[in-house]
Design a protein around this motif. Structure first.
Motif, PDB file in Angstrom:
ATOM      1  N   UNK A   1       0.854  -1.200   0.000  1.00  0.00           N
ATOM      2  CA  UNK A   1       0.000   0.000   0.000  1.00  0.00           C
ATOM      3  C   UNK A   1       0.889   1.250   0.000  1.00  0.00           C
ATOM      4  N   UNK A   2       1.891   1.249   0.856  1.00  0.00           N
ATOM      5  CA  UNK A   2       2.789   2.405   0.956  1.00  0.00           C
ATOM      6  C   UNK A   2       3.498   2.658  -0.366  1.00  0.00           C
ATOM      7  N   UNK A   3       3.934   1.553  -1.014  1.00  0.00           N
ATOM      8  CA  UNK A   3       4.632   1.696  -2.296  1.00  0.00           C
ATOM      9  C   UNK A   3       3.680   2.271  -3.351  1.00  0.00           C
ATOM     10  N   UNK A   4       2.417   1.809  -3.337  1.00  0.00           N
ATOM     11  CA  UNK A   4       1.432   2.319  -4.291  1.00  0.00           C
ATOM     12  C   UNK A   4       1.199   3.812  -4.077  1.00  0.00           C
TER      13      UNK A   4
ATOM     14  N   UNK B   1      -7.980   9.048   1.553  1.00  0.00           N
ATOM     15  CA  UNK B   1      -9.279   8.420   1.347  1.00  0.00           C
ATOM     16  C   UNK B   1      -9.564   8.227  -0.143  1.00  0.00           C
ATOM     17  N   UNK B   2      -9.263   9.245  -0.933  1.00  0.00           N
ATOM     18  CA  UNK B   2      -9.453   9.127  -2.382  1.00  0.00           C
ATOM     19  C   UNK B   2      -8.575   8.009  -2.929  1.00  0.00           C
ATOM     20  N   UNK B   3      -7.328   8.010  -2.468  1.00  0.00           N
ATOM     21  CA  UNK B   3      -6.412   6.975  -2.946  1.00  0.00           C
ATOM     22  C   UNK B   3      -6.934   5.578  -2.600  1.00  0.00           C
ATOM     23  N   UNK B   4      -7.374   5.409  -1.358  1.00  0.00           N
ATOM     24  CA  UNK B   4      -7.832   4.082  -0.927  1.00  0.00           C
ATOM     25  C   UNK B   4      -9.047   3.636  -1.745  1.00  0.00           C
ATOM     26  N   UNK B   5      -9.930   4.595  -2.086  1.00  0.00           N
ATOM     27  CA  UNK B   5     -11.081   4.247  -2.921  1.00  0.00           C
ATOM     28  C   UNK B   5     -10.632   3.703  -4.263  1.00  0.00           C
ATOM     29  N   UNK B   6      -9.558   4.274  -4.798  1.00  0.00           N
ATOM     30  CA  UNK B   6      -9.095   3.806  -6.102  1.00  0.00           C
ATOM     31  C   UNK B   6      -8.260   2.540  -5.975  1.00  0.00           C
ATOM     32  N   UNK B   7      -7.610   2.352  -4.822  1.00  0.00           N
ATOM     33  CA  UNK B   7      -6.659   1.238  -4.682  1.00  0.00           C
ATOM     34  C   UNK B   7      -7.341  -0.060  -4.289  1.00  0.00           C
ATOM     35  N   UNK B   8      -8.240   0.014  -3.319  1.00  0.00           N
ATOM     36  CA  UNK B   8      -8.845  -1.214  -2.816  1.00  0.00           C
ATOM     37  C   UNK B   8      -9.701  -1.848  -3.910  1.00  0.00           C
ATOM     38  N   UNK B   9      -9.500  -3.134  -4.093  1.00  0.00           N
ATOM     39  CA  UNK B   9     -10.151  -3.923  -5.154  1.00  0.00           C
ATOM     40  C   UNK B   9      -9.603  -3.627  -6.548  1.00  0.00           C
ATOM     41  N   UNK B  10      -8.555  -2.828  -6.640  1.00  0.00           N
ATOM     42  CA  UNK B  10      -7.906  -2.667  -7.944  1.00  0.00           C
ATOM     43  C   UNK B  10      -7.083  -3.922  -8.213  1.00  0.00           C
TER      44      UNK B  10
ATOM     45  N   UNK C   1      -1.914  -8.151  -4.476  1.00  0.00           N
ATOM     46  CA  UNK C   1      -1.196  -8.043  -3.212  1.00  0.00           C
ATOM     47  C   UNK C   1      -1.898  -8.853  -2.125  1.00  0.00           C
ATOM     48  N   UNK C   2      -3.224  -8.761  -2.099  1.00  0.00           N
ATOM     49  CA  UNK C   2      -3.987  -9.493  -1.082  1.00  0.00           C
ATOM     50  C   UNK C   2      -3.810 -11.005  -1.258  1.00  0.00           C
TER      51      UNK C   2
END
Lengths: 220, 276
Positions: free
Chosen positions: B74-77, B245-254, B260-261
């Motif tokens: 996540x940090x790297x993203x 928050x914006x980033x997490x919306x775009x990252x999670x489930x991408x 990664x998961x």
């Protein structure tokens, strides 16, 4: 640094600090009392004429001095703990006592060696046994010399006791860590903890200084 | 020269902060956009995150000394999105909040559960992972069926200091003794060496540990609490919170996050690359 200092966390949790300070004093005092005989036995052992005793004493001193206390505590708790049920409390005390004992042994050895050789020869020629000469002539003289370095060692012991939280030993440091983890008043809590450690170590140095003075008087 | 100035400023600020009596000086840090962590990171071309390795599979150190895990991805993203370099710093779990408060790190990436108490000291972005506390027992323990069974005099329960597991255990157990260790591996080792009867910790870490130890410990089924993990930034740094928050919306489930998961939570081949 957008956090203001708020010292109210100190009086509000005074009971926690007092409990912690008592635990630290208790663990340090027991370790200290156990480390003194260890220091004397191995200190004398270091200059014994018996090579086996000399070797064992030397090995004890060198190993304990060479190993970080943190590692020693973990060996005792996680390693020895598999065979003897020590628990954090006694594991901490054994670790601190054996660690401090090695440093005391070196202090005792140098103290004995600093007593002029003639003293031993005179005592022996007065008909005393080796043990008697050690007990009545050499050790009392050595004791005066080793008191100041011993005081430093005891102060180090009190401060080292803050490491026992690695094996879940409960003391002032662990109590403070827990308090800091819920109140987030790190600077206030650790400043106060430092003050408490200072009060403990400074009182100890005053006591030892008083003993030194008394001994100086009795000498005159 | 610059260091001197910074030290002098620190001392002055400390004195000012100490003398102030709860007035309005606390609000200035977050309100101005120029002071936001995100702006600072972009300017410095470097994102510095603090973590506490040992929390499987979120943050570990591999055999080469590199930080790896779900959080590190996540940090790297985030660093990639901002076009900056990533630096990971290691702290004790209880040292992370002060490191953030003093600006040693820009963000906390340590699978930190969101709690009201912590939110008084730092600000959390929206949760990025949902988990809970679970119980790990000795392999031959057949008597403990529920968490209540552990609440007996003489029972010792290991936790990691300052974690939600530690706080939870102190809340639910009246008779058992709670022992705080520096990190999860130490608590787990205390269980394996017979020093304690149970470990309370986040479920994913216990699952991974169980897998790694191949039957030397066992996990009690289910979780005993719910934890939402969040990334933390300095208190009231609203611009950074909004961006995260914006980033997490775009990252999670991408695709990147799903990969990664799967890598950290579903497969176990990475275990061989981790320091024991």
């Amino acid at each position: 640094m957008n956090n203001q200092l708020d010292w109210s966390v100190i009086p509000n949790n005074m009971d926690v600090f007092i409990q912690g300070a008592i635990l630290t004093l208790e663990i340090s005092a027991i370790s200290l009392l156990l480390s003194i005989p260890l220091g004397i036995i191995f200190g004398i052992g270091r200059i014994s004429r018996n090579p086996i005793i000399r070797f064992i004493s030397g090995a004890y001193v060198e190993i304990m001095r060479g190993v970080p206390l943190l590692v020693l505590l973990m060996w005792i708790y996680f390693g020895l703990g598999q065979f003897f049920s020590l628990g954090s409390y006694w594991g901490s005390i054994i670790g601190l006592a054996t660690f401090s004992g090695a440093f005391l042994a070196e202090i005792v050895r140098s103290g004995i060696q600093a007593v002029p050789k003639g003293q031993m020869e005179a005592a022996r020629s007065a008909g005393m046994s080796n043990f008697q000469a050690m007990r009545f002539i050499i050790l009392p003289q050595a004791f005066r010399r080793i008191l100041p370095p011993m005081a430093s060692q005891f102060i180090i012991l009190i401060k080292d006791s803050s490491l026992i939280s690695v094996i879940a030993g409960v003391d002032l440091t662990l109590k403070a860590k827990n308090l800091a983890a819920t109140s987030f008043r790190y600077i206030e809590i650790w400043t106060f903890v430092a003050l408490v450690y200072f009060i403990m170590t400074f009182s100890l140095s005053l006591i030892i200084r008083a003993i030194e003075k008394r001994m100086l008087k009795s000498e005159q | 020269m610059k260091k001197w100035l910074a030290a002098l400023m620190m001392i002055t600020m400390l004195i000012v902060a100490g003398c102030g009596n709860g007035g309005d000086s606390g609000s200035t840090a977050g309100a101005s956009n120029n002071n936001s962590t995100i702006q600072k990171v972009i300017k410095a071309k470097k994102l510095v995150v603090g973590t506490n390795p040992g929390y499987y599979p979120f943050e570990m150190v591999d055999t080469k000394g590199k930080f790896i895990g779900y959080d590190i991805d996540v940090a790297q993203a985030i660093a990639d999105n901002l076009g900056v370099k990533l630096e990971v710093k290691q702290y004790g779990f209880d040292g992370l909040v002060p490191a953030l408060q003093t600006g040693e790190i820009d963000m906390i990436f340590a699978g930190m559960s969101i709690t009201g108490e912590r939110a008084l000291a730092v600000s959390f972005a929206n949760p990025y992972y949902k988990t809970g506390q679970s119980i790990m027992l000795q392999a031959n323990d057949n008597t403990t069926k529920s968490y209540e069974d552990l609440d007996k005099k003489g029972t010792k329960i290991a936790t990691q200091i300052a974690t939600t597991g530690s706080l939870l255990a102190k809340g639910i157990y009246k008779n058992a003794e709670i022992k705080d260790f520096e990190d999860f591996p130490a608590a787990a080792l205390a269980l394996q060496s017979g020093q304690v009867d149970a470990v309370i910790y986040d479920e994913p870490a216990i699952q991974v540990y169980n897998l790694q130890q191949k039957g030397k410990v066992k996990k009690m089924d289910g979780v005993i609490s719910a934890d939402n993990l969040g990334l933390a930034v300095q208190k009231n740094d609203f611009e950074s919170l909004q961006w995260l928050n914006s980033f997490l919306h775009s990252y999670i489930d991408s695709p990147a996050e799903l990969e990664s998961r799967a890598k950290w939570f579903e497969k176990s081949d990475w275990l061989t690359t981790v320091k024991e």
